[in-house]
Design a protein around this motif. Structure first.
Motif, PDB file in Angstrom:
ATOM      1  N   PRO A   1       4.153   7.359   2.100  1.00  0.00           N
ATOM      2  CA  PRO A   1       5.298   6.733   2.497  1.00  0.00           C
ATOM      3  C   PRO A   1       6.439   7.656   3.212  1.00  0.00           C
ATOM      4  CG  PRO A   1       5.354   7.006   0.012  1.00  0.00           C
ATOM      5  CD  PRO A   1       4.140   7.617   0.537  1.00  0.00           C
ATOM      6  N   ASN A   2       7.066   6.897   3.819  1.00  0.00           N
ATOM      7  CA  ASN A   2       8.213   7.505   4.237  1.00  0.00           C
ATOM      8  C   ASN A   2       9.221   8.118   3.173  1.00  0.00           C
ATOM      9  OD1 ASN A   2       7.734   6.922   6.823  1.00  0.00           O
ATOM     10  ND2 ASN A   2       9.001   5.142   6.926  1.00  0.00           N
ATOM     11  N   GLY A   3       9.476   9.597   3.337  1.00  0.00           N
ATOM     12  CA  GLY A   3      10.289  10.086   2.448  1.00  0.00           C
ATOM     13  C   GLY A   3       9.592  11.259   1.563  1.00  0.00           C
ATOM     14  N   GLN A   4       8.138  11.210   2.096  1.00  0.00           N
ATOM     15  CA  GLN A   4       7.305  12.434   1.423  1.00  0.00           C
ATOM     16  C   GLN A   4       7.131  13.557   2.549  1.00  0.00           C
ATOM     17  OE1 GLN A   4       2.917  12.077   0.781  1.00  0.00           O
ATOM     18  NE2 GLN A   4       3.670  11.482  -1.053  1.00  0.00           N
TER      19      GLN A   4
ATOM     20  N   CYS B   1       0.830  -1.226  -0.018  1.00  0.00           N
ATOM     21  CA  CYS B   1       0.016  -0.005  -0.064  1.00  0.00           C
ATOM     22  C   CYS B   1       0.828   1.472   0.045  1.00  0.00           C
ATOM     23  CB  CYS B   1      -1.076  -0.009   1.135  1.00  0.00           C
ATOM     24  SG  CYS B   1      -2.399  -1.136   0.958  1.00  0.00           S
ATOM     25  N   ASP B   2       2.160   1.181   0.103  1.00  0.00           N
ATOM     26  CA  ASP B   2       3.162   2.261  -0.097  1.00  0.00           C
ATOM     27  C   ASP B   2       3.271   2.397  -1.697  1.00  0.00           C
ATOM     28  OD1 ASP B   2       3.367   2.940   2.386  1.00  0.00           O
ATOM     29  OD2 ASP B   2       5.237   1.880   2.778  1.00  0.00           O
TER      30      ASP B   2
ATOM     31  N   THR C   1      -3.056   9.411  11.422  1.00  0.00           N
ATOM     32  CA  THR C   1      -3.942   9.134  10.343  1.00  0.00           C
ATOM     33  C   THR C   1      -3.970  10.175   9.234  1.00  0.00           C
ATOM     34  OG1 THR C   1      -5.641  10.684  11.661  1.00  0.00           O
ATOM     35  CG2 THR C   1      -5.641   8.206  12.267  1.00  0.00           C
ATOM     36  N   SER C   2      -3.929  11.541   9.690  1.00  0.00           N
ATOM     37  CA  SER C   2      -3.719  12.416   8.524  1.00  0.00           C
ATOM     38  C   SER C   2      -3.578  13.911   9.090  1.00  0.00           C
ATOM     39  CB  SER C   2      -5.084  12.631   7.751  1.00  0.00           C
ATOM     40  OG  SER C   2      -4.953  13.656   6.888  1.00  0.00           O
TER      41      SER C   2
ATOM     42  N   GLN D   1       1.416   8.751   7.012  1.00  0.00           N
ATOM     43  CA  GLN D   1      -0.092   8.998   7.592  1.00  0.00           C
ATOM     44  C   GLN D   1      -0.593   7.713   6.794  1.00  0.00           C
ATOM     45  OE1 GLN D   1      -1.663  13.302   6.441  1.00  0.00           O
ATOM     46  NE2 GLN D   1      -0.595  12.218   4.532  1.00  0.00           N
ATOM     47  N   SER D   2      -1.702   7.236   7.719  1.00  0.00           N
ATOM     48  CA  SER D   2      -2.435   6.060   7.591  1.00  0.00           C
ATOM     49  C   SER D   2      -3.541   6.259   6.746  1.00  0.00           C
ATOM     50  CB  SER D   2      -2.636   5.199   8.689  1.00  0.00           C
ATOM     51  OG  SER D   2      -3.858   6.350   9.435  1.00  0.00           O
TER      52      SER D   2
END
Length: 965
Positions: free
Chosen positions: A758-761, A431-432, A723-724, A744-745
């Motif tokens: 994802p990580n890095g954004q 889902c990333d 979450t956001s 964020q989920s």
């Protein structure tokens, strides 16, 4: 004493069953669907057709779902909605055909229902068995032949009761007439009022008979009068336009007419409502003229295939022979249309049979669609085309590709199947890399997803979207079809072998043996010979060449173990390498739902099979379902000047019982002092925020060292996992407050789109306060400009090809999306509170690309040595640029200066596009700029069109602006 409790209990059980039945009907009726209840007599000559022959589109009906299927009855849903033109029916006004019910006690009628009844009364029925029409709804029109047909309007509550009673046994209405079919339909036209001189006497006789006492009333005489009046109305109906197959295409006709008298109609009719009139002298003469079938040249579309053309009193069956040209079957994937390109098909139509006694005199083709009305139009002077100070990105001529975050689209006509399929795919896919969307029927048929979908998964009936899905496969796309009629479209030689209801079967696939799962209601077999296809023991590849220009390699991956019918089937296009997986078992559904604990092992096998199908066969990025880890939310940190932070918190949340707990939307926030322990663990509904600590994964020093703004971004709420960030700034906080997350989920994009985080954004939300002014609509465009300038305003990075796609996307060149903007606003008096959410890929190479990848490519290409940009530096520069832009925007000539800067970085100067309205053909035009409210100005031959940013979607690859679905 005992009778009353038993009666109450029985009443309660009945009510509960009706409510359950109603819930299922609501599910059946969702979307473009009809529901039918049919009786199957024991010694019937033939099984009733899926849809009523009285409908204009019965041959287009495709079975969606079965609620009940026995030797005596059938309850099912079908697509598309079945339509009836009641122009040659008789109005129910005045009590016709069965008496009374000039007014109905039922209100809020919104469902149209067809009743078909036997013409012979069921004499054994008692008075208590009869349900009167007036208690079921508002009768509209009727038609009589071998059966009596009546259409009425009712509501969902009464339809549920009607269906429940129908299931329970014999369903008898007025005059003891047994009902053999109840079907929801869509009506068009107006019924005949029977006021013509040739009808008036018959109508009076019928009404007089209905007023007789029961002992004087004679049903056979009444039935013959009904047939006679219905036949006269049928012949006299003056219909010059007839809808084909319930679609929007129309055929105009011109037919010789004559006066009709009662002698032209036989008093007793024994044929079906659509049967021929064998006694008609005209039929004999016409048969002499029609010695051979006549050919009708026709240009039609897919909505007209396999249809019945009804003109005046003629029923003509059309057999279409589709002969593709030598060029391979390319389905106009670049034009944004949702149907096959008729320019690629040479369609010849032959009359298969003529079943009535008149002939078509002339026909005309389908009417042209009206011109687009535009998405929002205004005539105005054409502004000067904005000049560009930096080179434009070169427009790509390559085919449609996945330029945005890869999308996995899910469609099902069943809400339960859709939810199950979505949950299953999310457990298996990475889902990333993918966003999983459930799309509506309208969105699927609209076709805007083509070239933007890594996978399309369909559970159940594909309906009119089937040609688009076939085109997606033949163009190299990937399909997952679960218990779907799409199998017939891709491999039409697969035929229905038998019907099974809720049957659990065993099948084996690869290393998974004797897996128990529920089978599809239909069992499909290869035809004509099973040996054409490979099996577990015969792996010789088989081919299907029925799609011109394409050859499909077919493999039966698994078969159920009793009848050896295919359970899993793979079809690969050897031309463009598209792959489709067809499953005749319910892979979307957890077997524990119907097998209990016995299904635990089967469910584990199900997820592993999905993992293999999606990963090994469809080549998608998957995660091991055994390594599925729940989201671990983290605590937050409040960053910024300590005095300012404390002042804000004290204003937001007074101290109560020694703690500061604040509700922000659906989130409870606890502001924690030094050494204060949180009341609970961080979760999707609870966030503890430390006022004194700093995070390990976010450099506050680097962020504030690069921040030059006075207000925007000066205080931040940071958490590793949220979450956001949009949830954090809900409500009224303060101007410039921001929220940042490492991931964020439940990230959200514009228009309720999902957003991968994802990580890095670089993910940030800001709350900006402004006084009401005319520039408010430009703020989302100002945000996009600030994001680009956060990189390109720094001289060493000014040549990086980062640009703005109107209205709210950030692109690398023309092909790859790397970021986006979402803005929402609320007004409190003269204050406008704007929440701005942004996400830009900084060092995450998936799912598309990122800024640091661009820097690396630039260094390699130009021999430069630009340093990578950190998330902290990017966010600080973004906040600083945004404050400058917003301050300048409200100054004198602020809008003009803003647009001049905006045009330096956008993608669309002088771009030729097409504007698609909700109805009509796309209108070509040329983009000339933005107006003062941020609407896109498009120059067309009819003048300037202004396109609003929030009601439309812009596909730059196909040059199409279309209304959002």
């Amino acid at each position: 004493m005992l009778f009353t409790p038993i009666y109450i209990a029985m009443t309660f059980i009945k009510t509960w069953r009706i409510r359950s039945f109603r819930a299922r009907l609501l599910e059946f009726l969702s979307g473009n669907t009809s529901v039918a209840f049919c009786k199957v007599p024991e010694n019937a000559a033939e099984t009733p057709t899926l849809s009523s022959k009285l409908c204009t589109n019965p041959k287009n009906a495709h079975l969606c779902d079965l609620l009940d299927y026995t030797n005596a009855s059938r309850i099912c849903s079908m697509k598309p909605t079945q339509c009836i033109d009641i122009g040659d029916w008789v109005t129910c006004a005045g009590g016709l055909p069965l008496g009374m019910y000039d007014s109905s006690p039922i209100t809020d009628v919104d469902i149209e229902v067809l009743f078909e009844c036997e013409m012979d009364p069921h004499e054994e029925s008692s008075f208590y068995d009869i349900m009167s029409l007036e208690s079921m709804g508002q009768p509209i029109a009727w038609k009589a032949g071998s059966h009596l047909a009546i259409v009425l309007k009712t509501n969902m509550e009464h339809l549920s009761i009607i269906g429940f009673q129908f299931v329970g046994g014999e369903f008898i209405i007025d005059h003891k007439l047994p009902v053999v079919r109840i079907q929801t339909v869509q009506l068009s036209g107006e019924p005949n009022k029977a006021t013509d001189l040739s009808m008036r006497g018959l109508r009076s006789d019928i009404q007089h008979g209905l007023r007789l006492a029961n002992e004087e009333f004679q049903w056979p005489i009444h039935a013959s009068l009904l047939r006679k009046l219905s036949k006269v109305v049928d012949i006299k109906s003056d219909r010059s336009i007839t809808v084909m197959n319930g679609g929007s295409e129309q055929v105009e006709t011109s037919v010789d007419r004559r006066n009709v008298t009662l002698t032209d109609v036989s008093t007793i009719t024994t044929k079906s409502l659509s049967a021929d009139d064998d006694d008609s002298p005209e039929k004999v003469s016409d048969q002499k003229e029609e010695k051979s079938p006549q050919k009708i040249p026709a240009k039609t579309d897919l909505n007209q295939l396999d249809g019945g053309l009804v003109v005046e009193n003629v029923t003509v069956e059309i057999q279409h022979n589709i002969i593709p040209k030598k060029a391979s079957l390319k389905l106009d994937l670049k034009k944004g249309t949702s149907q096959m390109s008729t320019s690629l098909l040479n369609i010849s139509s032959q009359i298969k049979s003529i079943t009535t006694h008149k002939r078509i005199v002339s026909t005309t083709g389908p009417k042209k669609a009206p011109q687009a009305d535009s998405c929002s139009q205004q005539k105005d002077e054409i502004p000067k085309s904005p000049c560009m100070s930096t080179p434009k990105s070169v427009k790509s001529s390559r085919p449609l590709v996945n330029t945005k975050s890869p999308n996995v689209l899910i469609y099902s006509d069943s809400v339960v199947a859709r939810d199950n399929l979505e949950a299953s795919l999310k457990k298996v896919l990475d889902c990333d890399r993918y966003t999983v969307y459930s799309v509506s029927r309208e969105a699927l048929c609209g076709g805007a997803w083509r070239g933007r979908a890594a996978l399309v998964a369909v559970a159940g009936c594909a309906g009119r979207a089937a040609p688009l899905l076939l085109a997606h496969l033949l163009d190299g796309g990937k399909l997952l079809a679960i218990c779907s009629d799409l199998l017939h479209t891709v491999l039409p030689h697969y035929k229905t072998a038998e019907v099974r209801e809720n049957e659990v079967v065993q099948f084996s696939y690869d290393k998974w043996k004797a897996v128990k799962m529920k089978h599809h209601i239909f069992c499909y077999q290869a035809s004509p010979a099973k040996k054409q296809f490979s099996t577990e023991s015969d792996r010789q590849p088989s081919k299907y060449t029925g799609h011109p220009g394409h050859e499909l390699d077919i493999k039966v991956l698994a078969s159920e173990e009793t009848w050896r019918t295919p359970s899993l089937l793979e079809a690969t296009d050897l031309t463009n390498h598209g792959v489709a997986i067809f499953s005749q078992i319910h892979l979307e559904s957890d077997p524990t739902d119907y097998l209990g604990e016995e299904g635990i092992k089967s469910n584990e096998a199900r997820l592993e099979i999905l993992h293999k199908i999606l990963g090994d066969i469809l080549s998608l990025h998957v995660k091991d379902p055994k390594e599925l880890v729940e989201i671990e939310y983290t605590k937050g940190f409040f960053l910024g000047d300590h005095v300012h932070k404390m002042s804000l918190v004290e204003g937001w949340c007074p101290l109560k019982d020694g703690k500061r707990v604040q509700s922000v939307g659906n989130l409870s926030v606890q502001w924690c002092m030094r050494d204060e322990k949180p009341m609970d663990q961080p979760s999707d509904v609870f966030l503890p925020i430390s006022l004194y600590e700093c995070p390990e994964n976010f450099s506050t020093v680097e962020y504030f060292d690069n921040l030059t703004s006075k207000n925007i971004g000066r205080v931040l709420i940071y958490a590793d996992v949220l979450t956001s960030t949009q949830h954090i700034i809900e409500g009224s906080l303060s101007h410039g407050v921001g929220a940042v997350a490492k991931s964020q989920s439940s990230g959200r994009g514009r228009g309720d789109n999902k957003w991968i985080s994802p990580n890095g954004q670089a993910v940030m939300s800001l709350q900006v306060w402004q006084k009401m002014n005319p520039t408010i609509p430009l703020i989302q465009h100002a945000t996009a400009l600030a994001l680009v300038r956060a990189v390109r305003s720094d001289p060493p990075y000014q040549n990086l090809d980062i640009r703005i796609k109107w209205p709210n996307d950030i692109y690398y060149g023309r092909n790859v999306k790397i970021g986006g903007v979402i803005t929402t606003a609320n007004c409190i008096g003269d204050d406008v509170i704007i929440n701005i959410g942004t996400g830009v890929n900084i060092f995450n190479s998936v799912p598309t690309t990122c800024v640091n990848d661009m820097i690396s490519e630039y260094n390699t290409r130009e021999g430069a040595s630009l340093a990578p940009i950190s998330i902290e530096k990017f966010l600080a520069r973004y906040c600083s640029q945004l404050e400058i832009i917003l301050d300048n925007l409200i100054s004198e000539r602020g809008v003009d200066n803003f647009l001049e800067k905006y045009y330096e970085y956008w993608l669309h100067d002088g771009e030729e596009i097409r504007i698609q309205s909700r109805e009509g053909s796309p209108v070509p035009g040329t983009i000339s700029g933005l107006d003062e409210f941020g609407w896109l100005i498009v120059r067309t031959v009819e003048g300037d069109v202004r396109v609003q940013p929030d009601g439309n979607t812009f596909d730059i690859m196909s040059g199409l602006i279309a209304p959002k679905l």
